[in-house]
Write a protein that holds these residues in place. Structure first.
Motif, PDB file in Angstrom:
ATOM      1  N   GLU A  19      -5.616  -5.580   9.149  1.00  0.00           N
ATOM      2  CA  GLU A  19      -6.195  -5.477   7.808  1.00  0.00           C
ATOM      3  C   GLU A  19      -5.514  -4.394   6.986  1.00  0.00           C
ATOM      4  N   LEU A  20      -5.197  -3.274   7.632  1.00  0.00           N
ATOM      5  CA  LEU A  20      -4.517  -2.183   6.919  1.00  0.00           C
ATOM      6  C   LEU A  20      -3.088  -2.577   6.542  1.00  0.00           C
ATOM      7  N   ILE A  21      -2.447  -3.345   7.404  1.00  0.00           N
ATOM      8  CA  ILE A  21      -1.099  -3.833   7.088  1.00  0.00           C
ATOM      9  C   ILE A  21      -1.156  -4.744   5.862  1.00  0.00           C
ATOM     10  N   ALA A  22      -2.097  -5.666   5.868  1.00  0.00           N
ATOM     11  CA  ALA A  22      -2.236  -6.580   4.728  1.00  0.00           C
ATOM     12  C   ALA A  22      -2.557  -5.816   3.446  1.00  0.00           C
ATOM     13  N   LYS A  23      -3.377  -4.788   3.556  1.00  0.00           N
ATOM     14  CA  LYS A  23      -3.730  -3.967   2.393  1.00  0.00           C
ATOM     15  C   LYS A  23      -2.493  -3.257   1.846  1.00  0.00           C
ATOM     16  N   ALA A  24      -1.680  -2.701   2.740  1.00  0.00           N
ATOM     17  CA  ALA A  24      -0.471  -1.990   2.316  1.00  0.00           C
ATOM     18  C   ALA A  24       0.501  -2.943   1.632  1.00  0.00           C
ATOM     19  N   VAL A  25       0.676  -4.128   2.206  1.00  0.00           N
ATOM     20  CA  VAL A  25       1.585  -5.112   1.618  1.00  0.00           C
ATOM     21  C   VAL A  25       1.063  -5.588   0.269  1.00  0.00           C
ATOM     22  N   LYS A 115       0.086   3.457   8.129  1.00  0.00           N
ATOM     23  CA  LYS A 115       1.085   4.322   7.479  1.00  0.00           C
ATOM     24  C   LYS A 115       2.499   3.784   7.700  1.00  0.00           C
ATOM     25  N   ILE A 116       2.770   3.343   8.909  1.00  0.00           N
ATOM     26  CA  ILE A 116       4.086   2.786   9.193  1.00  0.00           C
ATOM     27  C   ILE A 116       4.326   1.539   8.347  1.00  0.00           C
ATOM     28  N   ALA A 117       3.324   0.663   8.300  1.00  0.00           N
ATOM     29  CA  ALA A 117       3.452  -0.578   7.519  1.00  0.00           C
ATOM     30  C   ALA A 117       3.659  -0.286   6.036  1.00  0.00           C
ATOM     31  N   LYS A 118       2.943   0.700   5.520  1.00  0.00           N
ATOM     32  CA  LYS A 118       3.091   1.044   4.107  1.00  0.00           C
ATOM     33  C   LYS A 118       4.499   1.536   3.806  1.00  0.00           C
ATOM     34  N   SER A 119       5.067   2.334   4.714  1.00  0.00           N
ATOM     35  CA  SER A 119       6.429   2.835   4.477  1.00  0.00           C
ATOM     36  C   SER A 119       7.441   1.699   4.588  1.00  0.00           C
ATOM     37  N   ILE A 120       7.208   0.741   5.481  1.00  0.00           N
ATOM     38  CA  ILE A 120       8.096  -0.423   5.580  1.00  0.00           C
ATOM     39  C   ILE A 120       8.032  -1.243   4.294  1.00  0.00           C
ATOM     40  N   ALA A 121       6.819  -1.499   3.812  1.00  0.00           N
ATOM     41  CA  ALA A 121       6.655  -2.287   2.576  1.00  0.00           C
ATOM     42  C   ALA A 121       7.299  -1.583   1.387  1.00  0.00           C
TER      43      ALA A 121
END
Length: 338
Positions: A19-25, A115-121
């Protein structure tokens, strides 16, 4: 008791992380992109290209992830993996289209994964490509403690008019170096050994006068993407070389015909202090430094002398670092080193 959870795998944490990954993307790329997260597969429309030639590359951040865990700072690691992958296809003039990631860890901590996903996005946005999917795996017994692995996969499209012309390289062509941001993502096993970080991670928080920062701040600077620099002068560049693992000695021969030698002049640029500090502290021989690290140059362009001024004017901080000579029985010669 949840038997699976007792074995070390927490599905609730995995779902929260998703869910956090989807939110970041969604925040960075929009809801349509976020809707791809969690599917069995991700799609990308290339119908606007008449005869697309796809190019792909995969890479990992390596043991730089251990320093990320030691400092609990995850905001840059996504830039490391995206930029490293993008640079590899830039060498072949690939325009990045989409990106996928793999995160393997001993324990899924949703906030960390987010946090990792947000930096990737964020890195994908800067590189004009779409984060369309990935995999997060919780594998206790394979990874331990706070250890994790981060791997990326980029797919791009080639522009035939800009494909590298390494067959046009000739004696007298020049090497232009574009600065790195420090260590980037290669050589961190040696870095950890030199500074004894596995047993003394507090060294990362120590202020280093020669760096004007803590050691950790310096080492965690993100790998640079050279997408913008490449765009500015693509038509004038015969070949490009991403200086990654193996340094100059192993990477330049990948793009230079075997009947030529790349000769570099290290005095033509200022080698960043982190490399000097590492060499002095580890008592490392000169040649090994140049075999392992980028020594302050992240990308090399091979160009005709007639295009030198234009490229130097277009790309800030770039500098002439060497030349192409007739074969000297060594594909790479570094003046003063060999």
């Amino acid at each position: 008791m949840n038997t699976y959870e007792s074995s070390g795998v927490n599905r609730n944490s995995a779902n929260e992380a998703k869910e956090l990954i989807a939110k970041a993307v969604s925040e960075i790329h929009g809801n349509s992109a976020a809707s791809l997260i969690g599917k069995f597969g991700a799609s990308f429309d290339i119908s606007k290209y008449t005869s697309p030639i796809l190019i792909s590359s995969t890479d990992g951040v390596g043991t730089k992830t251990k320093l990320t865990s030691m400092t609990n700072y995850y905001d840059n690691i996504g830039f490391d993996i995206v930029n490293a992958c993008v640079n590899d296809i830039l060498v072949n003039r690939g325009k990045p289209l989409f990106f996928l990631d793999y995160i393997g860890t001993s324990e899924i901590i949703p906030d960390t994964i987010g946090k990792i996903a947000k930096s990737i996005a964020s890195a994908c946005l800067e590189n004009e490509c779409q984060l369309i999917g990935g995999e997060t795996a919780e594998m206790p017994g394979i990874y331990t403690g706070k250890d994790f692995d981060l791997v990326g996969f980029v797919v791009g499209v080639l522009d035939n008019s800009l494909i590298c012309r390494d067959e046009e390289i000739q004696e007298g062509d020049l090497l232009i170096g574009v600065p790195s941001n420090g260590i980037h993502t290669n050589g961190f096993s040696l870095i950890r050994k030199v500074f004894d970080l596995d047993t003394n991670p507090s060294r990362l928080s120590k202020f280093e006068p020669s760096l004007n920062s803590t050691l950790g701040e310096e080492l965690l600077k993100p790998h640079i993407s050279y997408l913008k620099e490449t765009k500015k002068s693509a038509q004038q560049i015969k070949a490009m070389c991403h200086i990654t693992g193996g340094g100059f000695y192993e990477n330049l021969p990948r793009v230079i015909p075997s009947n030529f030698t790349a000769k570099l002049y290290p005095e033509s640029w200022e080698i960043p202090n982190i490399f000097k500090l590492t060499q002095n502290e580890g008592n490392i021989e000169n040649k090994e430094m140049w075999h392992v690290f980028n020594m302050g140059i992240g990308m090399v362009f091979i160009v005709s002398p007639k295009n030198l001024k234009s490229i130097l004017d277009n790309i800030p901080k770039s500098t002439k670092i060497g030349e192409i000579t007739a074969n000297k029985n060594h594909p790479v010669i570094i003046d003063g080193i060999e």
